[in-house]
Design a protein around this motif. Structure first.
Motif, PDB file in Angstrom:
ATOM      1  N   TYR A 502      53.945  94.547  45.272  1.00  0.00           N
ATOM      2  CA  TYR A 502      55.286  94.395  45.831  1.00  0.00           C
ATOM      3  C   TYR A 502      56.276  94.094  44.711  1.00  0.00           C
ATOM      4  O   TYR A 502      56.019  93.260  43.843  1.00  0.00           O
ATOM      5  CB  TYR A 502      55.313  93.268  46.871  1.00  0.00           C
ATOM      6  CG  TYR A 502      54.396  93.530  48.036  1.00  0.00           C
ATOM      7  CD1 TYR A 502      54.849  94.205  49.159  1.00  0.00           C
ATOM      8  CD2 TYR A 502      53.060  93.115  48.006  1.00  0.00           C
ATOM      9  CE1 TYR A 502      53.999  94.461  50.234  1.00  0.00           C
ATOM     10  CE2 TYR A 502      52.207  93.362  49.060  1.00  0.00           C
ATOM     11  CZ  TYR A 502      52.674  94.046  50.182  1.00  0.00           C
ATOM     12  OH  TYR A 502      51.832  94.299  51.231  1.00  0.00           O
ATOM     13  N   GLN A 503      57.423  94.783  44.733  1.00  0.00           N
ATOM     14  CA  GLN A 503      58.490  94.522  43.771  1.00  0.00           C
ATOM     15  C   GLN A 503      59.698  93.971  44.520  1.00  0.00           C
ATOM     16  O   GLN A 503      60.168  94.577  45.482  1.00  0.00           O
ATOM     17  CB  GLN A 503      58.889  95.789  43.015  1.00  0.00           C
ATOM     18  CG  GLN A 503      59.894  95.523  41.889  1.00  0.00           C
ATOM     19  CD  GLN A 503      60.144  96.753  41.036  1.00  0.00           C
ATOM     20  OE1 GLN A 503      60.176  97.870  41.541  1.00  0.00           O
ATOM     21  NE2 GLN A 503      60.316  96.546  39.735  1.00  0.00           N
ATOM     22  N   PRO A 504      60.189  92.812  44.077  1.00  0.00           N
ATOM     23  CA  PRO A 504      61.287  92.173  44.819  1.00  0.00           C
ATOM     24  C   PRO A 504      62.593  92.953  44.702  1.00  0.00           C
ATOM     25  O   PRO A 504      62.882  93.582  43.693  1.00  0.00           O
ATOM     26  CB  PRO A 504      61.403  90.804  44.153  1.00  0.00           C
ATOM     27  CG  PRO A 504      60.861  91.005  42.781  1.00  0.00           C
ATOM     28  CD  PRO A 504      59.754  92.017  42.925  1.00  0.00           C
ATOM     29  N   GLN A 505      63.366  92.877  45.776  1.00  0.00           N
ATOM     30  CA  GLN A 505      64.716  93.433  45.810  1.00  0.00           C
ATOM     31  C   GLN A 505      65.692  92.262  45.967  1.00  0.00           C
ATOM     32  O   GLN A 505      65.521  91.410  46.855  1.00  0.00           O
ATOM     33  CB  GLN A 505      64.861  94.429  46.963  1.00  0.00           C
ATOM     34  CG  GLN A 505      63.978  95.659  46.804  1.00  0.00           C
ATOM     35  CD  GLN A 505      63.983  96.560  48.016  1.00  0.00           C
ATOM     36  OE1 GLN A 505      64.159  96.091  49.142  1.00  0.00           O
ATOM     37  NE2 GLN A 505      63.785  97.858  47.802  1.00  0.00           N
ATOM     38  N   TRP A 513      66.292  86.689  47.006  1.00  0.00           N
ATOM     39  CA  TRP A 513      65.267  87.698  47.298  1.00  0.00           C
ATOM     40  C   TRP A 513      65.422  88.093  48.769  1.00  0.00           C
ATOM     41  O   TRP A 513      65.240  87.262  49.658  1.00  0.00           O
ATOM     42  CB  TRP A 513      63.881  87.099  47.019  1.00  0.00           C
ATOM     43  CG  TRP A 513      62.725  87.935  47.535  1.00  0.00           C
ATOM     44  CD1 TRP A 513      62.673  89.265  47.656  1.00  0.00           C
ATOM     45  CD2 TRP A 513      61.461  87.438  47.999  1.00  0.00           C
ATOM     46  NE1 TRP A 513      61.464  89.675  48.150  1.00  0.00           N
ATOM     47  CE2 TRP A 513      60.688  88.554  48.370  1.00  0.00           C
ATOM     48  CE3 TRP A 513      60.903  86.170  48.117  1.00  0.00           C
ATOM     49  CZ2 TRP A 513      59.397  88.439  48.866  1.00  0.00           C
ATOM     50  CZ3 TRP A 513      59.614  86.055  48.599  1.00  0.00           C
ATOM     51  CH2 TRP A 513      58.865  87.182  48.974  1.00  0.00           C
ATOM     52  N   THR A 516      61.354  93.552  49.644  1.00  0.00           N
ATOM     53  CA  THR A 516      60.369  94.013  48.671  1.00  0.00           C
ATOM     54  C   THR A 516      60.051  95.480  48.944  1.00  0.00           C
ATOM     55  O   THR A 516      60.104  95.938  50.085  1.00  0.00           O
ATOM     56  CB  THR A 516      59.049  93.214  48.765  1.00  0.00           C
ATOM     57  OG1 THR A 516      58.581  93.264  50.119  1.00  0.00           O
ATOM     58  CG2 THR A 516      59.234  91.784  48.344  1.00  0.00           C
ATOM     59  N   GLU A 517      59.726  96.169  47.872  1.00  0.00           N
ATOM     60  CA  GLU A 517      59.243  97.542  48.029  1.00  0.00           C
ATOM     61  C   GLU A 517      57.735  97.532  47.861  1.00  0.00           C
ATOM     62  O   GLU A 517      57.210  97.003  46.872  1.00  0.00           O
ATOM     63  CB  GLU A 517      59.872  98.486  47.007  1.00  0.00           C
ATOM     64  CG  GLU A 517      59.377  99.922  47.161  1.00  0.00           C
ATOM     65  CD  GLU A 517      60.038 100.909  46.211  1.00  0.00           C
ATOM     66  OE1 GLU A 517      59.701 102.115  46.279  1.00  0.00           O
ATOM     67  OE2 GLU A 517      60.873 100.478  45.390  1.00  0.00           O
ATOM     68  N   CYS A 560      54.280  91.390  55.393  1.00  0.00           N
ATOM     69  CA  CYS A 560      55.631  90.910  55.695  1.00  0.00           C
ATOM     70  C   CYS A 560      55.603  89.912  56.850  1.00  0.00           C
ATOM     71  O   CYS A 560      56.294  88.882  56.823  1.00  0.00           O
ATOM     72  CB  CYS A 560      56.541  92.087  56.018  1.00  0.00           C
ATOM     73  SG  CYS A 560      58.296  91.657  56.106  1.00  0.00           S
ATOM     74  N   ARG A 571      63.020  88.449  55.096  1.00  0.00           N
ATOM     75  CA  ARG A 571      62.656  89.464  54.117  1.00  0.00           C
ATOM     76  C   ARG A 571      62.358  90.803  54.812  1.00  0.00           C
ATOM     77  O   ARG A 571      61.766  90.842  55.879  1.00  0.00           O
ATOM     78  CB  ARG A 571      61.420  89.052  53.319  1.00  0.00           C
ATOM     79  CG  ARG A 571      61.708  88.252  52.060  1.00  0.00           C
ATOM     80  CD  ARG A 571      62.279  86.900  52.350  1.00  0.00           C
ATOM     81  NE  ARG A 571      62.297  86.049  51.156  1.00  0.00           N
ATOM     82  CZ  ARG A 571      62.691  84.795  51.149  1.00  0.00           C
ATOM     83  NH1 ARG A 571      63.126  84.232  52.269  1.00  0.00           N
ATOM     84  NH2 ARG A 571      62.665  84.085  50.033  1.00  0.00           N
ATOM     85  N   VAL A 573      60.524  94.626  54.247  1.00  0.00           N
ATOM     86  CA  VAL A 573      59.569  95.352  53.418  1.00  0.00           C
ATOM     87  C   VAL A 573      59.898  96.846  53.496  1.00  0.00           C
ATOM     88  O   VAL A 573      60.083  97.405  54.582  1.00  0.00           O
ATOM     89  CB  VAL A 573      58.112  95.082  53.850  1.00  0.00           C
ATOM     90  CG1 VAL A 573      57.831  95.596  55.256  1.00  0.00           C
ATOM     91  CG2 VAL A 573      57.134  95.708  52.853  1.00  0.00           C
ATOM     92  N   GLN A 715      66.699  96.187  42.027  1.00  0.00           N
ATOM     93  CA  GLN A 715      65.297  95.869  41.763  1.00  0.00           C
ATOM     94  C   GLN A 715      64.940  96.458  40.404  1.00  0.00           C
ATOM     95  O   GLN A 715      65.536  97.437  39.959  1.00  0.00           O
ATOM     96  CB  GLN A 715      64.376  96.431  42.855  1.00  0.00           C
ATOM     97  CG  GLN A 715      64.236  97.939  42.882  1.00  0.00           C
ATOM     98  CD  GLN A 715      63.340  98.442  44.001  1.00  0.00           C
ATOM     99  OE1 GLN A 715      63.773  98.530  45.141  1.00  0.00           O
ATOM    100  NE2 GLN A 715      62.092  98.737  43.662  1.00  0.00           N
ATOM    101  N   LEU A 728      53.732  87.119  44.124  1.00  0.00           N
ATOM    102  CA  LEU A 728      55.146  87.143  44.478  1.00  0.00           C
ATOM    103  C   LEU A 728      55.513  85.915  45.307  1.00  0.00           C
ATOM    104  O   LEU A 728      56.535  85.258  45.067  1.00  0.00           O
ATOM    105  CB  LEU A 728      55.466  88.423  45.261  1.00  0.00           C
ATOM    106  CG  LEU A 728      56.915  88.604  45.713  1.00  0.00           C
ATOM    107  CD1 LEU A 728      57.861  88.648  44.529  1.00  0.00           C
ATOM    108  CD2 LEU A 728      57.047  89.875  46.546  1.00  0.00           C
TER     109      LEU A 728
END
Length: 735
Positions: A502-505, A513, A516-517, A560, A571, A573, A715, A728
């Motif tokens: 997961y990469q945070p946005q 935050w 996440t992608e 998520c 959040r 996803v 991101q 994360l």
């Protein structure tokens, strides 16, 4: 009626074989008739064939039989009622008309036919009258397999066979009686007047004495124009003196000649025919006449040419197929070797052609292939060979060229595909990937050159498609790795080798935050960590992306939901959706099922679609997006600006976000054009009420630029690389 145009090629072959069996100097009637029956069964799938002749005392005797017959059938006398009532044989002989018994002889009709097997008599049967010298001399009886019966071709064939047998019987009687030669020939001509075969009778000097109507019909000459002439009037000029010397040498020494020959009609048309020449001798053995019998083979030859064309050409585009291409390549290699030249083989594949078939249907895909073939042909010289291998794969043979020449042609082809194609009112853009192999460096025989150019083409696809690649020896290793990877990929899902990172946005204004992608990773025990750029295209090609994509969707929604339950609410996803997934008829059902099973609020799920996916079948895309929006999920367009867009469609799409591709973000500081594009995308998105997410943000300078121009979310490595969920969640920066 001209039956020659309806006689099937296989029936024509049967007729020719029976003609050869009948046209013999043997005067033993039983032997000749038995041979005719045997030939008929050897060429056609009948059960039995037998011939009964009427004797001087009006008795009917079986003179020949072949197939499933009783041992005592030969010579059996068939006792028939004098009136002929209920007797199909008597009816056939009396009316001189064919009789068709679909269920064989009735029980009553079988009783008088002593000597014949009841099993044979019960089969589907055809009775054909044998006409000799103007009268019915007997009957030809043929039985068939009940499961197959007789078809229209059988009806015509057996009628013609009976005519030939009647004619042969007449000829045999003429020979046995040893009547005067001219009288015999005239009587024979009367017998075969209605024959489908063209028959010429000449004297020993080759002067035509008689010709039947079939000769007139075939050659176009009237009877008066033929009588008294030599058959050389039909000479086509295609055969040399040696051919005719050999033909007449066989006639003189063996009594006959048969073979294929080209002759000329009166109108000048040259046509092929099957010709048989036989000699007629007197009591002393001296040649008195020659009989030439021939059949026009034009229709058969045309059929053979058509079959040969279909065997060596692609039915859709009319281009040479794989086999013909290999043959031409083999010849070109031999020529290049002799002249010390080089040549090139180009292997070409349309990128993402499957999506076109899936979206618009195979009929539309076929239309596109024909248009592609036309554009390819324009790029080539007359001496080059363009071939369709099948599907969306084409090959090109370039003779007497080096690598630089081959690259120029390949680049010309790539550029030729750029303008849009109009297919049934749809506007389609395509690209192609091309692999190049060169003789003799990359192979010295067709199979190897084609294999190597194919591998180079796959390398071009791996390099991003829409490009060309020259074969290199290390591609063999790459090809082996690709095969191994596909085998491992098919087992990876069930063996739990996939993981979701997961990469945070980050919200630009607040720095929080917000989402996440979800990004797929594959750790294969046998080949190690595999780059997504390697295995995802392979998964798309094999169709495995559909079950893998559903697994990723379920895993991301589950994670998520777990974050929300742990107090990290709000959040979202984001899950990437492939074209194969999106085009599945039940895709919306899959999304609904995953949301229901995981309990995730639909508003917390964002589906990312690439620009190219949404533009394929835009109307169908709009329908699907509206359906998903009704479910409550968010929709974003990924990699915006890198594909082909239509603003008229974009404003109709029910989407929430545009994601700016990282290639534009990377050039913000150095390239004013990239900066201008980003400013334009943000302004356009905001005017449409959309949020904007920038990918690949790695520096503070890039972040400041995006903040200055009101980009909503970012991101990239500046905030964090893709990481496991637990890492994360444990990072204080994002809690």
């Amino acid at each position: 009626m001209d039956m020659s145009v309806t006689l099937a090629p296989e029936c024509l072959q049967t007729l020719l074989a029976i003609h050869d069996a009948l046209m013999t100097s043997n005067t033993d009637e039983d032997k000749v008739l038995n041979e005719a029956c045997e030939v008929l069964l050897s060429y056609r799938p009948y059960q039995t064939a037998w011939i009964a002749l009427v004797g001087p005392d009006a008795t009917l005797t079986v003179r020949a039989a072949s197939g499933k017959v009783e041992p005592g059938m030969h010579g059996a006398a068939l006792n028939r009622p004098e009136s002929g009532d209920g007797d199909p044989i008597a009816t056939c002989i009396g009316t001189v008309l064919p009789t068709w018994l679909e269920n064989g002889f009735s029980a009553a009709a079988q009783a008088p036919l002593k000597g014949l097997s009841p099993e044979v008599l019960a089969l589907p049967t055809v009775l054909q009258p044998l006409v000799t010298k103007g009268r019915c001399s007997g009957v030809l009886c043929v039985t068939a397999d009940p499961a197959k019966g007789f078809g229209p071709d059988d009806h015509l064939l057996l009628q013609v066979v009976a005519q030939h047998i009647g004619f042969a019987l007449g000829m045999l009687q003429v020979l046995i009686a040893n009547e005067a030669a001219n009288k015999e020939l005239k009587l024979a001509a009367a017998v075969f007047d209605n024959s489908l075969e063209a028959i010429l009778i000449t004297d020993v000097n080759g002067t035509i004495l008689a010709a039947n109507p079939a000769v007139v019909q075939t050659t176009g000459y009237e009877l008066g124009e033929l009588i008294g002439c030599n058959p050389r009037i039909l000479n086509s000029g295609r055969h040399d003196r040696d051919f005719y010397d050999a033909m007449w040498g066989a006639v003189r020494h063996q009594g006959q000649w048969k073979g294929e020959i080209w002759n000329r009609r009166k109108n000048g048309e040259i046509y092929p025919e099957w010709l048989s020449i036989s000699t007629i001798r007197d009591k002393s053995g001296q040649v008195q006449n020659y009989i030439g019998m021939f059949v026009d083979l034009s229709r058969q030859k045309e059929t053979e040419r058509r079959l040969d064309y279909l065997a060596h050409h692609d039915g859709l585009t009319g281009l040479p197929n794989r086999e013909l291409f290999k043959d031409r390549l083999l010849v070109a290699i031999a020529q290049a070797k002799r002249k010390h030249q080089s040549l090139a083989v180009l292997f070409l594949d349309i990128d993402h052609f499957k999506y076109i078939n899936d979206t618009f249907g195979h009929a539309e895909g076929d239309s596109l292939l024909k248009l592609v073939a036309r554009r390819l042909a324009v790029c080539l010289r007359e001496e080059d060979t363009l071939s369709r291998m099948g599907g969306d794969e084409f090959t090109v043979l370039l003779q007497n060229v080096d690598e630089a020449d081959a690259r120029r042609v390949a680049e010309k082809i790539v550029n030729a595909m750029s303008p849009l194609f109009i297919v049934n009112e749809h506007q389609l853009y395509i690209t192609v990937s091309i692999g190049i192999s060169i003789y003799p460096e990359d192979g010295d025989e067709p199979t190897l050159l084609m294999k190597n150019s194919d591998m180079a083409m796959y390398r071009a696809k791996e390099m991003g498609r829409n490009n060309l690649q020259r074969f290199r020896s290390n591609m063999d290793d790459y090809s082996i790795r690709r095969i191994e990877m596909e085998q491992h990929l098919r087992r990876a899902l069930e063996q739990g080798e996939f993981k979701v990172f997961y990469q945070p946005q980050i919200d630009v204004a607040s720095g929080r935050w917000v989402g996440t992608e979800a990004l797929l990773r594959w750790q294969c025990p046998d080949i190690g960590l595999v780059s997504p750029g390697e295995f995802i295209p392979l998964a798309e090609e094999t169709g495995l992306i559909v079950p893998i994509g559903e697994w990723v969707l379920r895993a991301a929604c589950t994670q998520c939901k777990a974050w929300h339950q742990a107090g990290m609410t709000g959040r979202v996803v984001a899950v990437n959706i492939s074209a194969c997934q999106f085009r599945q008829a039940d895709f919306s059902d899959v999304v609904a099922r995953v949301l229901r099973d995981t309990g995730l609020d639909p508003a917390c799920l964002e589906l990312e679609l690439t620009e190219s996916i949404t533009m394929r079948g835009a109307e169908e895309t709009i329908t699907m997006l509206h359906y998903l929006k009704k479910m409550g999920v968010q929709i974003s367009i990924d990699d915006f600006g890198t594909g082909y867009s239509s603003l008229s469609y974009l404003k109709r799409f029910p989407i929430d976000k545009l994601k700016i591709d990282q290639s534009f973000v990377a050039g913000i500081a150095e390239d004013p054009n990239d900066a201008a594009i980003i400013i334009a995308i943000i302004a356009m998105a905001h005017s449409l009420g959309l949020r904007v997410v920038a990918e690949g943000v790695e520096t503070g300078e890039q972040l400041d630029f995006l903040r200055m121009h009101a980009c909503n979310e970012v991101q990239g490595y500046l905030f964090g690389r893709p990481m496991p969920a637990e890492e994360l969640a444990g990072n204080q920066m994002f809690t």
